[in-house]
Design a protein around this motif. Structure first.
Motif, PDB file in Angstrom:
ATOM      1  N   UNK A 293     173.528  75.703  51.340  1.00 14.64           N
ATOM      2  CA  UNK A 293     172.955  76.793  50.542  1.00 14.64           C
ATOM      3  C   UNK A 293     172.721  76.272  49.123  1.00 14.64           C
ATOM      4  N   UNK A 294     171.553  76.550  48.536  1.00 14.89           N
ATOM      5  CA  UNK A 294     171.235  75.965  47.226  1.00 14.89           C
ATOM      6  C   UNK A 294     172.196  76.382  46.095  1.00 14.89           C
ATOM      7  N   UNK A 295     172.869  77.517  46.240  1.00 11.69           N
ATOM      8  CA  UNK A 295     173.788  77.959  45.187  1.00 11.69           C
ATOM      9  C   UNK A 295     175.220  77.463  45.382  1.00 11.69           C
ATOM     10  N   UNK A 296     175.476  76.791  46.504  1.00  7.09           N
ATOM     11  CA  UNK A 296     176.830  76.284  46.750  1.00  7.09           C
ATOM     12  C   UNK A 296     177.114  75.107  45.818  1.00  7.09           C
ATOM     13  N   UNK A 297     178.244  75.152  45.138  1.00  7.29           N
ATOM     14  CA  UNK A 297     178.625  74.055  44.233  1.00  7.29           C
ATOM     15  C   UNK A 297     179.125  72.873  45.065  1.00  7.29           C
ATOM     16  N   UNK A 298     178.503  71.728  44.866  1.00  5.68           N
ATOM     17  CA  UNK A 298     178.955  70.486  45.526  1.00  5.68           C
ATOM     18  C   UNK A 298     179.413  69.554  44.404  1.00  5.68           C
ATOM     19  N   UNK A 299     180.726  69.435  44.192  1.00  6.77           N
ATOM     20  CA  UNK A 299     181.205  68.587  43.083  1.00  6.77           C
ATOM     21  C   UNK A 299     180.786  67.132  43.259  1.00  6.77           C
ATOM     22  N   UNK A 300     180.768  66.410  42.143  1.00  7.79           N
ATOM     23  CA  UNK A 300     180.353  65.005  42.220  1.00  7.79           C
ATOM     24  C   UNK A 300     181.479  64.089  42.681  1.00  7.79           C
ATOM     25  N   UNK A 301     182.736  64.521  42.497  1.00  5.41           N
ATOM     26  CA  UNK A 301     183.838  63.662  42.963  1.00  5.41           C
ATOM     27  C   UNK A 301     184.818  64.464  43.812  1.00  5.41           C
ATOM     28  N   UNK A 302     185.686  63.743  44.521  1.00  5.36           N
ATOM     29  CA  UNK A 302     186.673  64.343  45.420  1.00  5.36           C
ATOM     30  C   UNK A 302     186.046  65.227  46.479  1.00  5.36           C
ATOM     31  N   UNK A 303     184.786  64.941  46.846  1.00  6.14           N
ATOM     32  CA  UNK A 303     184.141  65.734  47.894  1.00  6.14           C
ATOM     33  C   UNK A 303     183.747  64.835  49.064  1.00  6.14           C
ATOM     34  N   UNK A 304     183.805  65.415  50.232  1.00  2.00           N
ATOM     35  CA  UNK A 304     183.497  64.691  51.462  1.00  2.00           C
ATOM     36  C   UNK A 304     182.596  65.574  52.317  1.00  2.00           C
ATOM     37  N   UNK A 305     181.562  65.003  52.891  1.00  2.00           N
ATOM     38  CA  UNK A 305     180.688  65.748  53.789  1.00  2.00           C
ATOM     39  C   UNK A 305     180.960  65.282  55.212  1.00  2.00           C
ATOM     40  N   UNK A 306     181.339  66.243  56.045  1.00  8.59           N
ATOM     41  CA  UNK A 306     181.731  65.959  57.420  1.00  8.59           C
ATOM     42  C   UNK A 306     180.648  66.504  58.348  1.00  8.59           C
ATOM     43  N   UNK A 307     179.919  65.613  59.024  1.00  8.29           N
ATOM     44  CA  UNK A 307     178.856  66.028  59.951  1.00  8.29           C
ATOM     45  C   UNK A 307     179.423  66.140  61.356  1.00  8.29           C
ATOM     46  N   UNK A 308     179.089  67.247  62.023  1.00 11.42           N
ATOM     47  CA  UNK A 308     179.578  67.454  63.391  1.00 11.42           C
ATOM     48  C   UNK A 308     178.424  67.839  64.311  1.00 11.42           C
TER      49      UNK A 308
END
Length: 193
Positions: free
Chosen positions: A87-102
């Motif tokens: 979602x375009x309004x969801x905050x995605x931080x620049x650090x300590x973030x991980x994207x998990x694809x399933x």
């Protein structure tokens, strides 16, 4: 008494993708209503330097869950499409973030963020003991991620102010919440942290 966040905690944001939002290919009613409360959790965890995991469906175009290929859903969250984006309004931080694809393999469906992913090993590597889970849909990917986490030995908090369900059958979300509680999850809201 309030709950205190510790270095053993991680936030898991489940499938806040365009296709699950109103107007998407597989919309969750009021799915966009999770964005604001989730952003508050994301900021809280981010300020404390705690890891945040964003799960996403990332399906090939001929995925087994799609109606044309024997599944029950319309095509959704196809890899590299606009519908698969967060979602375009969801905050995605620049650090300590991980994207998990399933759900990345044609022949394997995955409702849980733990199925066929590195989520469990990334949490264990960081010494995480407690996970805080919100997103969509309550009765599918949120439920399965919560129960998967409990089965793997994590202490799981369900962020009840930051979830929405599909409710294919009326009451599915309420039943899913009961199932998560019966499995050992604890309901939590932002005010309790």
């Amino acid at each position: 008494m309030k709950l205190k966040l510790t270095k053993f905690d991680a936030l898991i944001v489940v499938d806040v993708q365009r296709d699950f939002m109103p107007g998407g290919a597989l919309p969750v009613p009021d799915g966009d209503k999770v964005v604001k409360p989730l952003n508050a959790y994301i900021q809280l965890f981010s300020e404390r330097g705690l890891p945040i995991f964003f799960t996403r469906d990332w399906h090939p175009k001929d995925h087994i869950s799609f109606k044309d290929h024997g599944g029950i859903w319309p095509p959704h969250c196809v890899q590299d499409t606009e519908g698969a984006q967060f979602h375009p309004d969801l905050i995605i931080p620049s650090d300590n973030k991980f994207i998990i694809s399933k759900g990345t393999s044609r022949d394997f469906d995955a409702y849980s963020g733990f199925q066929g992913t590195v989520l469990d090993s990334l949490l264990k590597e960081r010494g995480i003991k407690r996970i805080f889970v919100g997103g969509v849909a309550t009765d599918y990917c949120v439920k399965n991620t919560v129960i998967g986490g409990l089965n793997l030995g994590y202490f799981v908090f369900l962020l009840v102010d930051a979830i929405r369900g599909v409710d294919v059958n009326p009451g599915d979300s309420e039943r899913a919440i009961e199932e998560m509680l019966d499995a050992g999850a604890i309901c939590l809201t932002y005010q309790e942290i």
